[in-house]
Design a protein around this motif. Structure first.
Motif, PDB file in Angstrom:
ATOM      1  N   LEU B  68      63.405  69.320  33.274  1.00 50.63           N
ATOM      2  CA  LEU B  68      63.997  70.526  32.703  1.00 50.63           C
ATOM      3  C   LEU B  68      62.929  71.600  32.516  1.00 50.63           C
ATOM      4  N   LEU B  69      61.758  71.168  32.048  1.00 50.47           N
ATOM      5  CA  LEU B  69      60.656  72.111  31.821  1.00 50.47           C
ATOM      6  C   LEU B  69      60.313  72.842  33.116  1.00 50.47           C
ATOM      7  N   LEU B  70      60.256  72.089  34.196  1.00 52.63           N
ATOM      8  CA  LEU B  70      59.859  72.714  35.461  1.00 52.63           C
ATOM      9  C   LEU B  70      60.981  73.532  36.085  1.00 52.63           C
ATOM     10  N   TYR B  71      62.178  73.369  35.544  1.00 56.35           N
ATOM     11  CA  TYR B  71      63.251  74.283  35.951  1.00 56.35           C
ATOM     12  C   TYR B  71      62.851  75.694  35.533  1.00 56.35           C
ATOM     13  N   TYR B  72      62.191  75.802  34.386  1.00 55.17           N
ATOM     14  CA  TYR B  72      61.876  77.114  33.822  1.00 55.17           C
ATOM     15  C   TYR B  72      60.532  77.685  34.256  1.00 55.17           C
ATOM     16  N   ILE B  73      59.513  76.810  34.357  1.00 54.32           N
ATOM     17  CA  ILE B  73      58.143  77.340  34.484  1.00 54.32           C
ATOM     18  C   ILE B  73      57.886  78.025  35.819  1.00 54.32           C
ATOM     19  N   LYS B  74      57.303  79.223  35.691  1.00 56.72           N
ATOM     20  CA  LYS B  74      56.925  79.977  36.890  1.00 56.72           C
ATOM     21  C   LYS B  74      55.418  79.942  37.055  1.00 56.72           C
ATOM     22  N   PHE B  75      54.990  79.789  38.293  1.00 55.90           N
ATOM     23  CA  PHE B  75      53.562  79.836  38.598  1.00 55.90           C
ATOM     24  C   PHE B  75      53.303  81.051  39.474  1.00 55.90           C
ATOM     25  N   SER B  76      52.219  81.760  39.144  1.00 53.19           N
ATOM     26  CA  SER B  76      51.974  82.999  39.886  1.00 53.19           C
ATOM     27  C   SER B  76      50.843  82.870  40.887  1.00 53.19           C
ATOM     28  N   LEU B  77      51.044  83.544  41.998  1.00 51.82           N
ATOM     29  CA  LEU B  77      50.021  83.646  43.031  1.00 51.82           C
ATOM     30  C   LEU B  77      49.747  85.131  43.222  1.00 51.82           C
ATOM     31  N   ILE B  78      48.474  85.480  43.215  1.00 51.15           N
ATOM     32  CA  ILE B  78      48.113  86.901  43.312  1.00 51.15           C
ATOM     33  C   ILE B  78      47.461  87.203  44.647  1.00 51.15           C
ATOM     34  N   SER B  96      55.040  93.647  46.416  1.00 47.33           N
ATOM     35  CA  SER B  96      54.382  93.200  45.205  1.00 47.33           C
ATOM     36  C   SER B  96      53.157  92.367  45.566  1.00 47.33           C
ATOM     37  N   SER B  97      52.098  92.520  44.794  1.00 45.90           N
ATOM     38  CA  SER B  97      50.900  91.713  45.035  1.00 45.90           C
ATOM     39  C   SER B  97      50.903  90.463  44.168  1.00 45.90           C
ATOM     40  N   ILE B  98      52.002  90.241  43.469  1.00 45.77           N
ATOM     41  CA  ILE B  98      52.111  89.024  42.654  1.00 45.77           C
ATOM     42  C   ILE B  98      53.404  88.309  42.995  1.00 45.77           C
ATOM     43  N   GLN B  99      53.307  87.042  43.305  1.00 48.13           N
ATOM     44  CA  GLN B  99      54.504  86.229  43.524  1.00 48.13           C
ATOM     45  C   GLN B  99      54.565  85.203  42.410  1.00 48.13           C
ATOM     46  N   SER B 100      55.702  85.136  41.718  1.00 42.41           N
ATOM     47  CA  SER B 100      55.860  84.133  40.671  1.00 42.41           C
ATOM     48  C   SER B 100      57.012  83.227  41.066  1.00 42.41           C
ATOM     49  N   VAL B 101      56.707  81.944  41.186  1.00 43.74           N
ATOM     50  CA  VAL B 101      57.745  81.026  41.654  1.00 43.74           C
ATOM     51  C   VAL B 101      57.850  79.785  40.782  1.00 43.74           C
ATOM     52  N   THR B 102      59.077  79.293  40.612  1.00 39.05           N
ATOM     53  CA  THR B 102      59.282  77.976  40.027  1.00 39.05           C
ATOM     54  C   THR B 102      59.287  76.993  41.193  1.00 39.05           C
ATOM     55  N   ILE B 103      59.296  75.678  40.888  1.00 45.63           N
ATOM     56  CA  ILE B 103      59.283  74.728  42.003  1.00 45.63           C
ATOM     57  C   ILE B 103      60.681  74.515  42.576  1.00 45.63           C
ATOM     58  N   GLN B 378      51.090  82.077  52.429  1.00 47.12           N
ATOM     59  CA  GLN B 378      50.319  81.410  51.383  1.00 47.12           C
ATOM     60  C   GLN B 378      51.229  81.063  50.209  1.00 47.12           C
ATOM     61  N   THR B 379      52.194  81.938  49.921  1.00 52.90           N
ATOM     62  CA  THR B 379      53.151  81.644  48.851  1.00 52.90           C
ATOM     63  C   THR B 379      53.906  80.357  49.155  1.00 52.90           C
ATOM     64  N   SER B 380      54.306  80.189  50.419  1.00 45.30           N
ATOM     65  CA  SER B 380      55.019  78.977  50.794  1.00 45.30           C
ATOM     66  C   SER B 380      54.133  77.750  50.584  1.00 45.30           C
ATOM     67  N   ARG B 381      52.868  77.870  50.985  1.00 45.44           N
ATOM     68  CA  ARG B 381      51.951  76.728  50.804  1.00 45.44           C
ATOM     69  C   ARG B 381      51.738  76.441  49.329  1.00 45.44           C
ATOM     70  N   PHE B 382      51.555  77.489  48.553  1.00 48.32           N
ATOM     71  CA  PHE B 382      51.343  77.363  47.114  1.00 48.32           C
ATOM     72  C   PHE B 382      52.540  76.666  46.466  1.00 48.32           C
ATOM     73  N   HIS B 383      53.725  77.111  46.842  1.00 49.96           N
ATOM     74  CA  HIS B 383      54.957  76.541  46.301  1.00 49.96           C
ATOM     75  C   HIS B 383      55.063  75.062  46.663  1.00 49.96           C
ATOM     76  N   GLU B 384      54.735  74.750  47.920  1.00 49.93           N
ATOM     77  CA  GLU B 384      54.805  73.367  48.380  1.00 49.93           C
ATOM     78  C   GLU B 384      53.817  72.494  47.610  1.00 49.93           C
ATOM     79  N   LYS B 385      52.638  73.059  47.359  1.00 53.78           N
ATOM     80  CA  LYS B 385      51.605  72.316  46.640  1.00 53.78           C
ATOM     81  C   LYS B 385      52.099  71.974  45.230  1.00 53.78           C
TER      82      LYS B 385
END
Lengths: 480, 450
Positions: B68-78, B96-103, B378-385
């Motif tokens: 549930l926690l990870l449903y909410y948490i966003k991680f940013s890549l700059i 945008s130079s910032i991407q914020s994604v949840t898993i 890179q966002t896709s890789r970051f998200h996958e990681k």
């Protein structure tokens, strides 16, 4: 025939003796056809694509089986932005607008997939639409045609002859201006006729009064705009010693008006009124929502109050005893609060944008190019306000959809929490069609015009100013 | 002689005003660049603070279920903004130079647009690249359009022709005087930019410097060639301005609309519609096909069997994954077309010096579509990681407290792909040499006949 008209006719005849003019005309007509073609195809393609996806998204929504209404609230819907018919004439800001927005409960999403986001910087050099050609290239053509109108007569001595024949400076200025306008119309009128033809073909036979008014106003505005440049060309030619210096002044003026000033005024606005970043914007909303009431916190005073008063009213000991779905009720309350706070922040953001744009708008008094640019986009429905309007309508739809789903949940979903192995509660899929389809309704012309009052004033200002200058100059100009 | 000619040139009021105007707009562009840079670094710092608070708050709210926690948490890549970026803002104000994604599903998040005032985007920035690409040529034209024609028109050319035995050298000197004044202005602007914007003096900066030189030389080449035709001042002015308009207004717009229609991307909308359906329809389906699909994508997670309960996070994230997987064909097609669009525009730009200059400055400054596509990848890789890191923890229901949440800081994408030196300078060099050669031939033939 009165002397003004004689001079005008003379100007007209002379203009068409110029071979370079024909080359330029052929070139401009070629560009115009290209602009009309791309405007047309992008309108047809884009609207075909968006209406196709809009229908598909609607069908997907209706095809959902029986399920919990809150799941439907998250299934959500898409709003695809249709192009306005006159966008074939003026692309305006189209390329910088997002085309799709995903509408779901609790969350105001961004309008995504703008053309600009998928483009290289090549786009930033500008696009070629019919309006763009009329706004930028035609004034230059006018300057090319008009720089020698009086200055070269001065150089070769014919000016002296004309003036000694009893023609006054005023008659000369007016006559030359009329001639210049007449030559310009020879290009402008066919362009507008072609635009009208294309535009009426796009309307599928049902042309609204609103659209006709828009087109008429656009045509009139461009006529005035081009006439202003005709008069400026003649006046500067009259004030210049040589045709070369007239040409250089006119080119300088053209560059300042169409290239430098528009950017400078917008850059100034942006510099003075910095807009918040997306993160600041969203954090501001989040914080305000938390201040109002945190639905996740069981001890939050706002939601505790609601709970207590509900329990009291229904004489219940716990929320499970309430005769309706409690969590649906809380979600409806949460949606109401978050939507209201979002709206407040969004309006504040728009105020910043308005401030940023205010310089470019007032610039219309110094620069007829900004006046026509703003008015033309507005009438064509490709301006800033049309986009904001789309976003507002999409948000209103989103809110109504989310609340409808909450309402269904309150009404039809049992208030008992299902156990871990129970099947989830669902309602019949027939309810999905109770949510109407999203349909963007463009703002009517009267509302649109209110946003451009300043531009109209600017046009009136320009006309009066030029008439005054003709008056003044006819008294002060010298033969040599 | 040359001293006198230089004095003559520089003492003209028009020239003084012109150079001053260039200098001032150049300095304004540096100020605007500085504001842009500060905004970008400010946003990045904000994102770091925000992420820290955001994670801490959500850990506090949802301490029991990591799923549930990870449903909410966003991680940013700059997407890192280098100081040199402020000289050529490019598409950085659009994207945008910032991407914020949840898993959760990536495709529903990857294209989130930035907050923007479209009027700003339409009218564009006054950055250094604008001053260089648009304004410098105008003043080069203004300073050179009448170099010979003026003398011919006033009759002094004949005198010079009789007195000088090296007329071509005289012409070259006249051009050289103007070139040096323009180059000095350029250097002053760049020197100020270097100091104010803290731009490191590295290969990137030198490339930008060389490109700027070449671009100015190109325009002198145009003017030199047109002067060699021996026409009147007015004719030259009209011709030079027509070249300018063609290169700045007409050709870029025509090529751009060609590229947009050649590589249309309806896949963008298709992706977004498909991923929604792909994920949501799984709720109403039997769980087995969803799980089979998931295990086929990630065989390593077969060791986590689906729990008995009606709802489980394993199933939930398998459904989210299915949204991405079901749209994968369109996603790949979209990426391919955008790549094609980009390479095609870089390729065509070689033949349009103005566009070439803008595209290459964006390449140097990492602010063009190439950079944006790299950032998306890179966002896709970051998200996958992040996904792969958390999936096993969610599936084994690891305790929220077992995780050191403070370690999840914003990550930065630093685009260091080198810019090809020959690819960048060759087109400008070829055009300049060609124009110089054409002009030289004309001058040799006609210079004494005028």
């Amino acid at each position: 025939m009165i002397p003004e008209l004689l001079i005008a006719r003379h100007f007209w005849n002379n203009a068409f003796k110029n071979k370079a003019l024909f080359i330029l005309l052929v070139f401009i007509v070629f560009l115009l056809s290209y602009a009309a073609y791309t405007g047309w195809t992008s309108f047809v393609d884009q609207n075909e694509i968006t209406s196709g996806f809009q229908n598909q998204a609607r069908q997907d929504w209706l095809d959902n089986p029986d399920k919990h209404p809150h799941r439907m609230a998250h299934y959500g819907h898409f709003a695809f932005r249709p192009k306005a018919p006159l966008s074939i004439f003026d692309f305006g800001m189209e390329s910088f607008f997002g085309n799709t927005i995903f509408l779901e409960a609790h969350k105001q999403n961004a309008v995504n997939f703008s053309q600009a986001g998928f483009s290289t910087s090549m786009l930033r050099f500008g696009e070629i639409s019919i309006a763009q050609i009329l706004q930028i290239l035609l004034p230059l053509l006018i300057f090319f045609l008009g720089f020698g109108s009086i200055a070269s007569e001065r150089e070769n001595g014919t000016l002296k002859i004309i003036l000694t024949q009893g023609i006054s400076w005023k008659q000369l200025l007016i006559g030359k201006s009329l001639g210049m306008i007449q030559v310009t119309m020879a290009l402008y009128l066919p362009v507008m006729l072609a635009t009208i033809l294309l535009w009426s073909m796009l309307q599928n036979g049902s042309i609204s009064l609103d659209q006709i008014l828009r087109l008429l106003l656009v045509s009139l505005a461009y006529f005035i705009y081009l006439a202003i440049f005709c008069v400026i060309a003649i006046l500067i030619s009259a004030a210049s010693k040589t045709s070369k210096s007239a040409l250089v002044s006119l080119i300088g003026l053209w560059l300042a008006l169409t290239i430098v000033l528009p950017r400078a005024s917008q850059a100034l606005g942006t510099y003075i009124y910095p807009a918040p970043s997306k993160i600041t914007f969203q954090t501001g909303i989040e914080n305000d929502i938390l201040k109002e009431g945190d639905s996740h916190n069981p001890n939050d005073p706002h939601y505790k109050n609601i709970k207590d008063s509900l329990l009291l009213a229904h004489r219940a000991d716990s929320v499970q005893q309430l005769p309706f779905n409690y969590s649906g009720f809380i979600m409806a309350e949460g949606e109401k609060i978050s939507a209201r706070i979002y709206d407040q922040h969004f309006e504040k953001l728009l105020e910043v944008y308005q401030d940023q744009n205010s310089f470019s708008k007032t610039m219309a008094f110094f620069n007829p190019f900004m006046a026509i640019k703003n008015l033309s986009m507005t009438l064509s429905g490709t301006d800033y306000n049309a986009y904001i309007d789309f976003q507002r309508q999409a948000e209103a739809y989103r809110y109504a959809m989310a609340q409808k789903m909450n309402e269904l949940q309150i009404k039809y979903i049992s208030n008992k929490k299902p156990g871990p192995s129970d099947k989830p509660y669902i309602i019949d899929q027939k309810h999905w069609q109770e949510v109407p389809e999203f349909q963007y309704r463009p703002t009517g012309i009267s509302a649109v015009l209110k946003t451009e009052v300043i531009t109209f004033l600017a046009f009136i200002f320009w006309i009066t100013a030029l008439i005054c200058i003709i008056q003044l100059m006819s008294k002060k100009l010298n033969v040599n | 002689m040359i001293k006198l000619a230089f004095k003559n040139f520089i003492s003209s009021n028009g020239v003084k005003i012109g150079l001053l105007f260039l200098l001032i707009t150049g300095l304004v562009s540096v100020i605007i660049g500085k504001q842009f840079l500060e905004k970008q670094t400010g946003n990045a710092a904000e994102a770091a603070v925000f992420q820290k608070e955001h994670i801490a708050r959500n850990v506090q709210y949802h301490p029991k279920e990591i799923g549930l926690l990870l449903y909410y948490i966003k991680f940013s890549l700059i997407n890192e903004t280098k100081p040199i970026n402020s000289l050529s803002i490019g598409q950085r104000d659009v994207n945008s130079s910032i991407q914020s994604v949840t898993i959760r599903g990536l495709e529903a998040q990857k294209y989130d647009a930035d907050l923007q005032n479209p009027s700003n985007l339409l009218l564009g920035n006054i950055d250094f690249s604008f001053v260089l690409i648009y304004l410098f040529p105008l003043f080069i034209i203004a300073f050179t359009y009448n170099i010979i024609s003026e003398e011919k028109e006033s009759g002094t050319w004949k005198v010079a022709a009789v007195q000088s035995n090296n007329l071509f050298g005289l012409v070259l000197r006249l051009f050289a005087i103007r070139l040096s004044a323009i180059i000095v202005t350029l250097l002053v602007i760049l020197l100020v930019a270097l100091v104010v914007l803290n731009i490191p003096v590295d290969g990137r900066f030198f490339l930008l410097l060389i490109m700027s030189f070449l671009y100015i030389l190109f325009w002198f080449g145009v003017s030199f060639w047109i002067a060699s035709l021996g026409k009147s001042s007015s004719y030259n002015a009209v011709l030079l301005l027509s070249v300018w308009i063609s290169l700045i207004v007409i050709l870029p717009a025509v090529v751009n609309s060609y590229l947009v229609s050649k590589y249309p991307v309806p896949e963008a909308l298709e992706t977004t519609v498909k991923q929604r359906k792909g994920y949501h329809e799984k709720w109403d389906m039997d769980k087995k096909p969803t799980m089979d699909q998931f295990y086929a994508h990630y065989p390593e997670f077969k060791k986590f069997p689906l729990p008995e309960a009606e709802f489980s996070w394993l199933w939930y994230y398998a459904m989210q994954q299915a949204g991405d997987d079901d749209a994968s064909v369109e996603v790949a097609e979209l990426r391919k077309k955008l790549g094609l669009r980009n390479t095609a525009s870089i390729g065509i730009a070689r033949f349009i010096p103005t566009v070439h200059m803008q595209v290459q400055l964006d390449e140097i400054a990492k602010s063009g579509l190439t950079n944006q596509l790299a950032f998306m990848d890179q966002t896709s890789r970051f998200h996958e990681k992040m996904r792969l890191y958390f999936y096993p923890k969610i599936f084994s229901e690891s305790a929220v407290n077992n995780e050191n949440w403070a370690k999840f800081k914003v990550e930065t994408f630093s685009d260091n792909t080198p810019v090809s030196l020959p690819g960048a300078i060759a087109p400008l060099l070829v055009f300049t040499l060609l124009l110089a050669a054409l002009g030289w031939v004309n001058f040799r033939k006609n210079i004494y006949r005028w």
